[in-house]
Motif scaffolding. Structure first.
Motif, PDB file in Angstrom:
ATOM      1  N   HIS A 125      13.352   5.829 -11.240  1.00  0.00           N
ATOM      2  CA  HIS A 125      12.513   5.539  -9.885  1.00  0.00           C
ATOM      3  C   HIS A 125      11.192   5.207  -9.996  1.00  0.00           C
ATOM      4  CE1 HIS A 125      11.281   6.920  -5.984  1.00  0.00           C
ATOM      5  NE2 HIS A 125      12.002   6.111  -5.576  1.00  0.00           N
ATOM      6  N   LEU A 126      10.428   5.611 -10.764  1.00  0.00           N
ATOM      7  CA  LEU A 126       9.085   5.195 -10.925  1.00  0.00           C
ATOM      8  C   LEU A 126       8.925   3.752 -11.496  1.00  0.00           C
ATOM      9  CD1 LEU A 126       6.177   6.237 -10.488  1.00  0.00           C
ATOM     10  CD2 LEU A 126       6.456   7.245 -12.823  1.00  0.00           C
ATOM     11  N   THR A 127       9.715   3.416 -12.383  1.00  0.00           N
ATOM     12  CA  THR A 127       9.740   2.259 -12.790  1.00  0.00           C
ATOM     13  C   THR A 127      10.229   1.116 -11.960  1.00  0.00           C
ATOM     14  OG1 THR A 127      10.210   2.830 -15.244  1.00  0.00           O
ATOM     15  CG2 THR A 127      10.887   0.498 -14.644  1.00  0.00           C
ATOM     16  N   ASP A 128      11.255   1.451 -10.946  1.00  0.00           N
ATOM     17  CA  ASP A 128      11.593   0.680  -9.827  1.00  0.00           C
ATOM     18  C   ASP A 128      10.559   0.474  -9.086  1.00  0.00           C
ATOM     19  OD1 ASP A 128      14.172   0.418 -10.846  1.00  0.00           O
ATOM     20  OD2 ASP A 128      15.156   1.699  -9.690  1.00  0.00           O
ATOM     21  N   LEU A 129       9.883   1.500  -8.776  1.00  0.00           N
ATOM     22  CA  LEU A 129       8.568   1.452  -7.973  1.00  0.00           C
ATOM     23  C   LEU A 129       7.536   0.533  -8.319  1.00  0.00           C
ATOM     24  CD1 LEU A 129       8.316   5.232  -6.504  1.00  0.00           C
ATOM     25  CD2 LEU A 129       8.828   3.178  -5.148  1.00  0.00           C
ATOM     26  N   GLU A 165       0.772  -1.178  -0.029  1.00  0.00           N
ATOM     27  CA  GLU A 165      -0.130   0.065  -0.255  1.00  0.00           C
ATOM     28  C   GLU A 165       0.872   1.341   0.010  1.00  0.00           C
ATOM     29  OE1 GLU A 165      -3.464   0.403  -0.433  1.00  0.00           O
ATOM     30  OE2 GLU A 165      -3.396  -1.686  -0.884  1.00  0.00           O
ATOM     31  N   GLU A 166       1.775   1.197   0.708  1.00  0.00           N
ATOM     32  CA  GLU A 166       2.665   2.329   0.678  1.00  0.00           C
ATOM     33  C   GLU A 166       3.521   2.582  -0.747  1.00  0.00           C
ATOM     34  OE1 GLU A 166       5.479   1.413   3.770  1.00  0.00           O
ATOM     35  OE2 GLU A 166       4.281   2.462   5.401  1.00  0.00           O
ATOM     36  N   VAL A 167       3.890   1.537  -1.365  1.00  0.00           N
ATOM     37  CA  VAL A 167       4.536   1.845  -2.538  1.00  0.00           C
ATOM     38  C   VAL A 167       3.400   2.153  -3.596  1.00  0.00           C
ATOM     39  CG1 VAL A 167       5.671   0.458  -4.397  1.00  0.00           C
ATOM     40  CG2 VAL A 167       6.379   0.132  -2.320  1.00  0.00           C
ATOM     41  N   ASN A 168       2.347   1.610  -3.545  1.00  0.00           N
ATOM     42  CA  ASN A 168       1.232   1.944  -4.309  1.00  0.00           C
ATOM     43  C   ASN A 168       0.850   3.385  -4.374  1.00  0.00           C
ATOM     44  OD1 ASN A 168      -0.495   1.036  -6.269  1.00  0.00           O
ATOM     45  ND2 ASN A 168      -2.357   1.275  -4.691  1.00  0.00           N
ATOM     46  N   ALA A 169       0.690   4.020  -3.085  1.00  0.00           N
ATOM     47  CA  ALA A 169       0.654   5.361  -2.777  1.00  0.00           C
ATOM     48  C   ALA A 169       1.469   6.268  -3.445  1.00  0.00           C
ATOM     49  CB  ALA A 169       0.076   5.403  -1.219  1.00  0.00           C
ATOM     50  N   LEU A 170       2.697   5.781  -3.030  1.00  0.00           N
ATOM     51  CA  LEU A 170       4.168   6.564  -3.545  1.00  0.00           C
ATOM     52  C   LEU A 170       3.752   6.871  -5.288  1.00  0.00           C
ATOM     53  CD1 LEU A 170       6.263   8.246  -2.829  1.00  0.00           C
ATOM     54  CD2 LEU A 170       7.704   6.239  -2.816  1.00  0.00           C
ATOM     55  N   ILE A 171       3.633   5.558  -5.897  1.00  0.00           N
ATOM     56  CA  ILE A 171       3.395   5.708  -7.314  1.00  0.00           C
ATOM     57  C   ILE A 171       1.930   6.572  -7.663  1.00  0.00           C
ATOM     58  CG2 ILE A 171       2.592   4.271  -9.251  1.00  0.00           C
ATOM     59  CD1 ILE A 171       4.475   1.894  -7.850  1.00  0.00           C
ATOM     60  N   ALA A 172       1.162   6.531  -6.852  1.00  0.00           N
ATOM     61  CA  ALA A 172      -0.112   7.340  -7.300  1.00  0.00           C
ATOM     62  C   ALA A 172       0.248   8.840  -7.462  1.00  0.00           C
ATOM     63  CB  ALA A 172      -1.209   6.829  -6.628  1.00  0.00           C
ATOM     64  N   HIS A 173       1.008   8.964  -6.087  1.00  0.00           N
ATOM     65  CA  HIS A 173       1.206  10.435  -5.965  1.00  0.00           C
ATOM     66  C   HIS A 173       2.198  10.969  -7.140  1.00  0.00           C
ATOM     67  CE1 HIS A 173       2.817  13.909  -4.025  1.00  0.00           C
ATOM     68  NE2 HIS A 173       4.094  13.661  -4.202  1.00  0.00           N
ATOM     69  N   TYR A 174       3.302  10.233  -7.591  1.00  0.00           N
ATOM     70  CA  TYR A 174       4.095  10.506  -8.670  1.00  0.00           C
ATOM     71  C   TYR A 174       3.259  10.548 -10.047  1.00  0.00           C
ATOM     72  CZ  TYR A 174       8.041  10.116  -5.618  1.00  0.00           C
ATOM     73  OH  TYR A 174       9.067  10.345  -4.638  1.00  0.00           O
ATOM     74  N   GLU A 175       2.457   9.633 -10.097  1.00  0.00           N
ATOM     75  CA  GLU A 175       1.655   9.651 -11.561  1.00  0.00           C
ATOM     76  C   GLU A 175       0.582  10.812 -11.526  1.00  0.00           C
ATOM     77  OE1 GLU A 175       1.761   4.873 -12.583  1.00  0.00           O
ATOM     78  OE2 GLU A 175      -0.202   5.593 -11.568  1.00  0.00           O
ATOM     79  N   ASP A 176       0.148  11.118 -10.378  1.00  0.00           N
ATOM     80  CA  ASP A 176      -0.775  12.266 -10.447  1.00  0.00           C
ATOM     81  C   ASP A 176      -0.212  13.808 -10.480  1.00  0.00           C
ATOM     82  OD1 ASP A 176      -3.109  10.511  -9.966  1.00  0.00           O
ATOM     83  OD2 ASP A 176      -3.198  10.732  -7.705  1.00  0.00           O
ATOM     84  N   GLY A 177       0.941  13.727 -10.751  1.00  0.00           N
ATOM     85  CA  GLY A 177       1.851  14.882 -10.869  1.00  0.00           C
ATOM     86  C   GLY A 177       2.046  15.743  -9.789  1.00  0.00           C
ATOM     87  N   GLY A 178       2.096  15.119  -8.404  1.00  0.00           N
ATOM     88  CA  GLY A 178       2.302  15.979  -7.221  1.00  0.00           C
ATOM     89  C   GLY A 178       3.486  16.628  -7.307  1.00  0.00           C
ATOM     90  N   GLU A 179       3.526  17.632  -6.532  1.00  0.00           N
ATOM     91  CA  GLU A 179       4.652  18.809  -6.373  1.00  0.00           C
ATOM     92  C   GLU A 179       6.169  18.128  -6.436  1.00  0.00           C
ATOM     93  OE1 GLU A 179       4.251  22.068  -4.033  1.00  0.00           O
ATOM     94  OE2 GLU A 179       2.254  22.132  -4.227  1.00  0.00           O
TER      95      GLU A 179
END
Length: 78
Positions: free
Chosen positions: A56-60, A35-49
């Motif tokens: 790094h995104l591919t590794d996640l 869930e932590e990894v999934n949330a981090l991916i979602a954050h990056y994919e949503d264009g967070g700040e």
């Protein structure tokens, strides 16, 4: 963005996931890590700040796939 929560990935195991989260520490650790990894991916994919590199995104994403495989194996063994 796609939904990658475990109950979406494995709807047939929804009750089992809920029960194992409450009763099995090994499963709970896998679940929380996923869930932590999934949330981090979602954050990056949503264009967070906070931005990251494509590498790094591919590794996640790879880590999420491996965790999902481990969780699926756990669900089938218990």
């Amino acid at each position: 963005m796609e939904n990658h929560t475990l109950t979406h990935e494995f709807p047939e195991y929804e009750v089992k996931i809920r029960n194992l989260k409450a009763a099995d520490e090994s499963f709970k650790k896998l679940y929380v890590n996923y869930e932590e990894v999934n949330a981090l991916i979602a954050h990056y994919e949503d264009g967070g700040e906070n931005h990251t590199t494509d590498e790094h995104l591919t590794d996640l994403r790879r880590k999420r796939v491996h965790l999902k495989d481990d969780i699926y194996a756990f669900l089938n063994q218990h």
